[in-house]
Motif scaffolding. Structure first.
Motif, PDB file in Angstrom:
ATOM      1  N   ILE A 102       0.855  -1.184   0.000  1.00  0.00           N
ATOM      2  CA  ILE A 102       0.000   0.000   0.000  1.00  0.00           C
ATOM      3  C   ILE A 102       0.892   1.234   0.000  1.00  0.00           C
ATOM      4  CG2 ILE A 102      -1.845   1.231   1.184  1.00  0.00           C
ATOM      5  CD1 ILE A 102      -2.535  -1.459   2.555  1.00  0.00           C
ATOM      6  N   ALA A 103       0.895   1.963  -1.101  1.00  0.00           N
ATOM      7  CA  ALA A 103       1.770   3.128  -1.239  1.00  0.00           C
ATOM      8  C   ALA A 103       1.290   4.286  -0.362  1.00  0.00           C
ATOM      9  CB  ALA A 103       1.817   3.567  -2.704  1.00  0.00           C
ATOM     10  N   ASP A 104       2.224   4.882   0.399  1.00  0.00           N
ATOM     11  CA  ASP A 104       1.940   6.068   1.213  1.00  0.00           C
ATOM     12  C   ASP A 104       0.651   5.896   2.018  1.00  0.00           C
ATOM     13  OD1 ASP A 104       2.422   8.614   2.203  1.00  0.00           O
ATOM     14  OD2 ASP A 104       1.363   9.625   0.570  1.00  0.00           O
ATOM     15  N   ARG A 105       0.530   4.768   2.700  1.00  0.00           N
ATOM     16  CA  ARG A 105      -0.747   4.414   3.323  1.00  0.00           C
ATOM     17  C   ARG A 105      -1.163   5.350   4.458  1.00  0.00           C
ATOM     18  NH1 ARG A 105      -0.927   1.281   7.862  1.00  0.00           N
ATOM     19  NH2 ARG A 105       1.008   0.497   8.759  1.00  0.00           N
ATOM     20  N   ASN A 106      -0.206   6.054   5.075  1.00  0.00           N
ATOM     21  CA  ASN A 106      -0.569   6.969   6.154  1.00  0.00           C
ATOM     22  C   ASN A 106      -1.366   8.170   5.646  1.00  0.00           C
ATOM     23  OD1 ASN A 106       0.732   5.442   8.152  1.00  0.00           O
ATOM     24  ND2 ASN A 106       2.709   6.416   7.737  1.00  0.00           N
ATOM     25  N   ASN A 107      -1.321   8.410   4.339  1.00  0.00           N
ATOM     26  CA  ASN A 107      -1.990   9.594   3.780  1.00  0.00           C
ATOM     27  C   ASN A 107      -3.127   9.240   2.814  1.00  0.00           C
ATOM     28  OD1 ASN A 107      -0.192  11.535   5.060  1.00  0.00           O
ATOM     29  ND2 ASN A 107       1.371  10.853   3.610  1.00  0.00           N
ATOM     30  N   VAL A 108      -3.565   7.987   2.807  1.00  0.00           N
ATOM     31  CA  VAL A 108      -4.568   7.585   1.821  1.00  0.00           C
ATOM     32  C   VAL A 108      -5.922   8.254   2.042  1.00  0.00           C
ATOM     33  CG1 VAL A 108      -3.494   5.365   1.290  1.00  0.00           C
ATOM     34  CG2 VAL A 108      -5.132   5.530   3.190  1.00  0.00           C
ATOM     35  N   ASN A 109      -6.196   8.707   3.269  1.00  0.00           N
ATOM     36  CA  ASN A 109      -7.498   9.328   3.541  1.00  0.00           C
ATOM     37  C   ASN A 109      -7.480  10.842   3.378  1.00  0.00           C
ATOM     38  OD1 ASN A 109      -8.882   6.887   4.194  1.00  0.00           O
ATOM     39  ND2 ASN A 109      -7.829   6.861   6.160  1.00  0.00           N
ATOM     40  N   GLY A 168       0.652  -4.424   5.872  1.00  0.00           N
ATOM     41  CA  GLY A 168       0.980  -3.315   4.976  1.00  0.00           C
ATOM     42  C   GLY A 168       0.733  -3.606   3.513  1.00  0.00           C
ATOM     43  N   LYS A 169       0.075  -4.726   3.212  1.00  0.00           N
ATOM     44  CA  LYS A 169      -0.229  -5.113   1.843  1.00  0.00           C
ATOM     45  C   LYS A 169      -1.734  -5.296   1.689  1.00  0.00           C
ATOM     46  CE  LYS A 169       4.106  -7.717   1.391  1.00  0.00           C
ATOM     47  NZ  LYS A 169       4.693  -9.048   1.121  1.00  0.00           N
ATOM     48  N   THR A 170      -2.186  -5.311   0.441  1.00  0.00           N
ATOM     49  CA  THR A 170      -3.605  -5.520   0.185  1.00  0.00           C
ATOM     50  C   THR A 170      -3.805  -5.976  -1.248  1.00  0.00           C
ATOM     51  OG1 THR A 170      -5.809  -4.547   0.434  1.00  0.00           O
ATOM     52  CG2 THR A 170      -4.133  -3.175  -0.618  1.00  0.00           C
ATOM     53  N   GLN A 171      -5.025  -6.357  -1.577  1.00  0.00           N
ATOM     54  CA  GLN A 171      -5.350  -6.698  -2.957  1.00  0.00           C
ATOM     55  C   GLN A 171      -5.374  -5.424  -3.793  1.00  0.00           C
ATOM     56  OE1 GLN A 171      -9.071  -8.646  -1.829  1.00  0.00           O
ATOM     57  NE2 GLN A 171      -8.349 -10.536  -2.795  1.00  0.00           N
ATOM     58  N   LEU A 172      -4.874  -5.516  -5.014  1.00  0.00           N
ATOM     59  CA  LEU A 172      -4.860  -4.357  -5.903  1.00  0.00           C
ATOM     60  C   LEU A 172      -6.258  -3.768  -6.059  1.00  0.00           C
ATOM     61  CD1 LEU A 172      -3.433  -2.520  -7.943  1.00  0.00           C
ATOM     62  CD2 LEU A 172      -3.789  -4.281  -9.669  1.00  0.00           C
ATOM     63  N   GLY A 173      -7.271  -4.649  -6.127  1.00  0.00           N
ATOM     64  CA  GLY A 173      -8.641  -4.173  -6.275  1.00  0.00           C
ATOM     65  C   GLY A 173      -9.094  -3.279  -5.139  1.00  0.00           C
ATOM     66  N   LEU A 174      -8.610  -3.528  -3.916  1.00  0.00           N
ATOM     67  CA  LEU A 174      -9.012  -2.710  -2.771  1.00  0.00           C
ATOM     68  C   LEU A 174      -8.395  -1.316  -2.838  1.00  0.00           C
ATOM     69  CD1 LEU A 174      -8.937  -5.207   0.258  1.00  0.00           C
ATOM     70  CD2 LEU A 174     -10.892  -4.433  -1.092  1.00  0.00           C
ATOM     71  N   TRP A 229     -10.567   4.792   4.828  1.00  0.00           N
ATOM     72  CA  TRP A 229     -10.033   3.457   4.544  1.00  0.00           C
ATOM     73  C   TRP A 229      -9.130   3.006   5.690  1.00  0.00           C
ATOM     74  CZ3 TRP A 229      -5.828   2.149   0.353  1.00  0.00           C
ATOM     75  CH2 TRP A 229      -5.819   0.762   0.138  1.00  0.00           C
ATOM     76  N   GLY A 230      -9.351   1.799   6.189  1.00  0.00           N
ATOM     77  CA  GLY A 230      -8.590   1.278   7.317  1.00  0.00           C
ATOM     78  C   GLY A 230      -7.134   0.980   7.020  1.00  0.00           C
ATOM     79  N   ALA A 231      -6.709   1.127   5.785  1.00  0.00           N
ATOM     80  CA  ALA A 231      -5.303   0.894   5.430  1.00  0.00           C
ATOM     81  C   ALA A 231      -4.386   1.899   6.105  1.00  0.00           C
ATOM     82  CB  ALA A 231      -5.126   0.967   3.914  1.00  0.00           C
ATOM     83  N   ALA A 232      -4.933   3.062   6.514  1.00  0.00           N
ATOM     84  CA  ALA A 232      -4.107   4.119   7.091  1.00  0.00           C
ATOM     85  C   ALA A 232      -3.841   3.915   8.579  1.00  0.00           C
ATOM     86  CB  ALA A 232      -4.787   5.477   6.878  1.00  0.00           C
ATOM     87  N   TRP A 233      -4.491   2.948   9.203  1.00  0.00           N
ATOM     88  CA  TRP A 233      -4.345   2.757  10.634  1.00  0.00           C
ATOM     89  C   TRP A 233      -2.984   2.180  10.979  1.00  0.00           C
ATOM     90  CZ3 TRP A 233      -9.775   0.211  11.668  1.00  0.00           C
ATOM     91  CH2 TRP A 233     -10.767   1.170  11.368  1.00  0.00           C
ATOM     92  N   GLY A 234      -2.575   2.380  12.239  1.00  0.00           N
ATOM     93  CA  GLY A 234      -1.308   1.830  12.699  1.00  0.00           C
ATOM     94  C   GLY A 234      -1.221   0.340  12.446  1.00  0.00           C
ATOM     95  N   ARG A 235      -2.307  -0.370  12.748  1.00  0.00           N
ATOM     96  CA  ARG A 235      -2.401  -1.780  12.392  1.00  0.00           C
ATOM     97  C   ARG A 235      -3.319  -1.867  11.181  1.00  0.00           C
ATOM     98  NH1 ARG A 235      -4.935  -6.888  15.778  1.00  0.00           N
ATOM     99  NH2 ARG A 235      -3.752  -8.530  14.730  1.00  0.00           N
ATOM    100  N   GLU A 236      -2.709  -1.815  10.024  1.00  0.00           N
ATOM    101  CA  GLU A 236      -3.444  -1.741   8.751  1.00  0.00           C
ATOM    102  C   GLU A 236      -4.573  -2.775   8.653  1.00  0.00           C
ATOM    103  OE1 GLU A 236      -4.160  -4.243   5.558  1.00  0.00           O
ATOM    104  OE2 GLU A 236      -2.111  -4.435   6.316  1.00  0.00           O
TER     105      GLU A 236
END
Length: 279
Positions: free
Chosen positions: A107-114, A231-237, A251-258
Motif C-alpha cells: 500500500i503506497a503512502d498508506r498513512n496519507n490515503v485518507n 501493509g499489503k492488500t489486494q490491488l482491487g481494494l 479506509w482502514g489501510a491508514a491505521w497503525g495496524r493496517e
C-alpha cells in the motif's frame, strides 16, 4: 549451433530496456478521462509490466542455463515437473497476469490515503449518538439504541447484502454505482466480510467501533480475506479506496495496524448528515 542460444540471450537482454521505454509511448493513457477509474488502469498496467519484466528475467536465466549446458556438451535443458525447468520457468503457461484485481501489493503512502477526511472516533460517536447498546460485550449483539435502531436497514446494495444505517446504505449505493459504471470488471468481483457488529472495541470496556454503529463495512475481492497488519492488500481494494474516499469514507489501510478490508463513514460525512437531519 552453440552460437544460436548466445544470440537469443543477447537479443533478450537488448530488448528488455527497449520494451520498458517504448511501451508507454505506443500505449498512451488518455488525458481527457476523469475519475478514479484512470487509477485502476494505471495500477493494473504497472503490475502487468512488472510481471512481464519478471518473466523476461526468468527467461534470460533459463537461456543462460542452456548456454552453459551447450558449452559443456549437454543436449537439452533441465526440466522440472510439468514442463517447468529448475529455475521455475514454466513454458506451458502464458506470461500474463490472469487476475490483476486479486494481486497482493504494497500500500503506497498508506498513512496519507485518507487525505483530509477525519476519522469518527469512538468518543465522537458515543457523544453524538450514545452507545448502540448499554451492555456491550466482545460478541456481536443486537442494537438497542432507539435513535440508531430506527435508521437501521438490511438491503442488497450493489454486489453485497449489508445491515447499516440508512444514510450509510445510500452512500454505499452511490459508491457501488460509480464503480459499476467506471470499472464493471472490478464491481463483479466485490465481496463482503461483514458490516454491522454491535460489540465493544477489543481491549476496551465501553467503546464501540464504527461497525457497532452501522457505519462500516469490510470488503474484499473474490472472498479472499486480507492479512491484517502486513501493509499489503489486494490491488482491487486500492482501487475501491479511491471511490470510497470520493464519497467521504475512511479506509482502514491508514491505521497503525493496517486493516485494508475496512471502510467506514468519515466524521466529515456524519456531520454533513447531522446538518441535513438524516441522523
Amino acid at each position: 549451433m552453440r552460437i544460436v542460444p548466445a544470440i537469443i540471450l543477447g537479443v533478450a537482454i537488448i530488448l528488455a530496456p527497449v520494451i520498458w521505454y517504448v511501451f508507454p509511448l505506443i500505449v498512451p493513457i488518455e488525458d481527457d478521462f476523469e475519475g478514479p477509474a484512470i487509477d485502476s488502469g494505471a495500477r493494473i498496467e504497472i503490475e502487468m509490466l512488472s510481471q512481464q519484466v519478471e518473466d523476461m528475467r526468468a527467461e534470460i536465466e533459463r537461456l543462460s542455463l542452456e548456454i552453459s549446458r551447450a558449452q559443456s556438451g549437454a543436449a537439452a535443458p533441465l526440466q522440472g515437473v510439468d514442463g517447468a525447468d529448475d529455475y521455475g520457468y514454466d513454458s506451458s503457461t502464458p506470461n500474463e497476469i490472469i487476475d490483476a484485481y486479486a494481486q497482493v501489493v504494497l500500500i503506497a503512502d498508506r498513512n496519507n490515503v485518507n487525505q483530509d477526511l477525519q476519522l469518527a472516533s469512538s468518543s465522537f460517536l458515543k457523544e453524538t449518538f450514545g452507545l448502540p447498546r448499554e451492555d456491550l460485550t466482545d460478541s456481536c449483539q443486537s442494537m438497542t439504541n432507539p435513535r440508531l435502531e430506527e435508521n437501521l436497514v438490511l438491503e442488497e446494495v450493489g454486489p453485497v447484502r449489508v445491515r447499516m444505517l440508512k444514510p450509510a446504505i445510500e452512500s454505499l449505493r452511490t459508491v457501488f454505482d460509480n464503480i459499476r459504471r467506471t470499472d464493471p470488471d472490478l464491481y463483479d468481483r466485490i465481496n463482503t466480510a461483514g458490516s454491522l457488529c454491535v460489540r465493544r472495541v477489543r481491549g476496551a470496556t465501553s467503546s464501540a467501533s464504527a461497525h457497532a454503529y452501522g457505519l462500516a463495512v469490510d470488503l474484499n475481492v473474490d472472498g479472499v480475506l486480507d492479512t491484517l497488519g502486513d501493509g499489503k492488500t489486494q490491488l482491487g481494494l486500492t482501487i475501491l479506496a479511491d471511490f470510497f474516499r470520493q464519497e467521504g469514507w475512511v479506509w482502514g489501510a491508514a491505521w497503525g495496524r493496517e486493516d485494508s478490508m475496512h471502510f467506514e463513514v468519515s466524521r466529515n460525512k456524519i456531520e454533513e448528515w447531522l446538518e441535513q437531519g438524516l441522523l
